[in-house]
Design a protein around this motif. Structure first.
Motif, PDB file in Angstrom:
ATOM      1  N   HIS A  64     -28.077 -36.970  23.012  1.00  2.80           N
ATOM      2  CA  HIS A  64     -27.021 -36.234  22.014  1.00  2.80           C
ATOM      3  C   HIS A  64     -27.573 -34.954  21.253  1.00  2.80           C
ATOM      4  O   HIS A  64     -26.655 -34.565  20.522  1.00  2.80           O
ATOM      5  N   VAL A  65     -28.887 -34.904  21.179  1.00  2.00           N
ATOM      6  CA  VAL A  65     -29.279 -33.865  20.403  1.00  2.00           C
ATOM      7  C   VAL A  65     -30.280 -32.856  21.589  1.00  2.00           C
ATOM      8  O   VAL A  65     -30.971 -33.202  22.219  1.00  2.00           O
ATOM      9  N   GLY A  66     -29.941 -31.643  21.229  1.00  2.00           N
ATOM     10  CA  GLY A  66     -30.266 -30.686  22.052  1.00  2.00           C
ATOM     11  C   GLY A  66     -31.341 -29.481  21.083  1.00  2.00           C
ATOM     12  O   GLY A  66     -31.416 -29.819  20.036  1.00  2.00           O
ATOM     13  N   LEU A  67     -31.703 -28.539  21.982  1.00  2.00           N
ATOM     14  CA  LEU A  67     -32.858 -27.601  21.270  1.00  2.00           C
ATOM     15  C   LEU A  67     -32.220 -26.896  20.066  1.00  2.00           C
ATOM     16  O   LEU A  67     -32.422 -26.423  19.171  1.00  2.00           O
ATOM     17  N   ASP A  68     -30.726 -26.523  20.395  1.00  2.00           N
ATOM     18  CA  ASP A  68     -29.972 -25.835  19.552  1.00  2.00           C
ATOM     19  C   ASP A  68     -30.031 -26.552  18.070  1.00  2.00           C
ATOM     20  O   ASP A  68     -29.878 -26.130  16.862  1.00  2.00           O
ATOM     21  N   HIS A  69     -30.065 -27.864  18.326  1.00  4.07           N
ATOM     22  CA  HIS A  69     -29.566 -28.899  17.105  1.00  4.07           C
ATOM     23  C   HIS A  69     -31.033 -28.876  16.164  1.00  4.07           C
ATOM     24  O   HIS A  69     -30.931 -29.068  15.057  1.00  4.07           O
ATOM     25  N   ILE A  70     -32.005 -28.535  16.883  1.00  2.47           N
ATOM     26  CA  ILE A  70     -33.494 -28.899  15.941  1.00  2.47           C
ATOM     27  C   ILE A  70     -34.078 -27.388  15.958  1.00  2.47           C
ATOM     28  O   ILE A  70     -35.455 -27.262  15.464  1.00  2.47           O
ATOM     29  N   SER A  71     -33.281 -26.396  16.137  1.00  2.00           N
ATOM     30  CA  SER A  71     -33.976 -25.004  16.191  1.00  2.00           C
ATOM     31  C   SER A  71     -34.525 -24.783  14.898  1.00  2.00           C
ATOM     32  O   SER A  71     -35.495 -23.661  14.464  1.00  2.00           O
ATOM     33  N   PRO A  72     -34.288 -25.316  13.658  1.00  2.00           N
ATOM     34  CA  PRO A  72     -34.911 -24.883  12.459  1.00  2.00           C
ATOM     35  C   PRO A  72     -36.493 -25.274  12.661  1.00  2.00           C
ATOM     36  O   PRO A  72     -37.359 -24.652  11.615  1.00  2.00           O
ATOM     37  N   LEU A  73     -36.836 -26.017  13.353  1.00  2.00           N
ATOM     38  CA  LEU A  73     -38.193 -26.565  13.724  1.00  2.00           C
ATOM     39  C   LEU A  73     -39.061 -25.219  14.037  1.00  2.00           C
ATOM     40  O   LEU A  73     -40.237 -25.403  13.842  1.00  2.00           O
ATOM     41  N   ARG A  74     -38.506 -24.405  14.403  1.00  2.00           N
ATOM     42  CA  ARG A  74     -38.954 -23.002  15.121  1.00  2.00           C
ATOM     43  C   ARG A  74     -40.004 -22.280  13.810  1.00  2.00           C
ATOM     44  O   ARG A  74     -40.618 -21.483  13.902  1.00  2.00           O
ATOM     45  N   GLU A  75     -39.230 -22.732  12.581  1.00  2.00           N
ATOM     46  CA  GLU A  75     -39.716 -21.802  11.394  1.00  2.00           C
ATOM     47  C   GLU A  75     -41.203 -22.579  10.697  1.00  2.00           C
ATOM     48  O   GLU A  75     -41.878 -21.811  10.031  1.00  2.00           O
TER      49      GLU A  75
END
Length: 95
Positions: A64-75
């Motif tokens: 239920h979790v996609g890359l868009d949901h965890i995109s803050p990790l790119r920071e």
């Protein structure tokens, strides 16, 4: 508690989030992953960061979790992390 000023409280909250992974609705899982990722992006304590990343990994197992949901990790600046945490972040962002 995920947003608590105390790093140990954030760590406990992330650990507790893992206890209920199977009970979350799709919306809850994705919202929690987004919150954890945003928190992890500014986390300064490695033990809390590790717990947050572990919780995100558990949540991604729900599908239920996609890359868009965890995109803050790119920071997160990977060079600032110990190797194990660097691997966690890299693995999450590679999907």
């Amino acid at each position: 508690m995920i947003l608590d000023v105390d790093a140990q409280a954030r760590e406990r909250a992330a650990d507790e989030a893992c206890d209920y992974v199977k009970a979350y609705t799709p919306a809850q899982a994705s919202a929690l992953a987004t919150l954890l990722a945003a928190t992890a992006a500014s986390e300064r304590e490695n033990s809390a960061l590790e717990a947050e990343l572990h919780a995100i990994i558990e949540l991604t197992s729900t599908d239920h979790v996609g890359l868009d949901h965890i995109s803050p990790l790119r920071e997160i600046v990977l060079d600032d992390l110990p190797p194990q945490l660097r691997d966690y972040v890299s693995d999450l962002l590679e999907g």
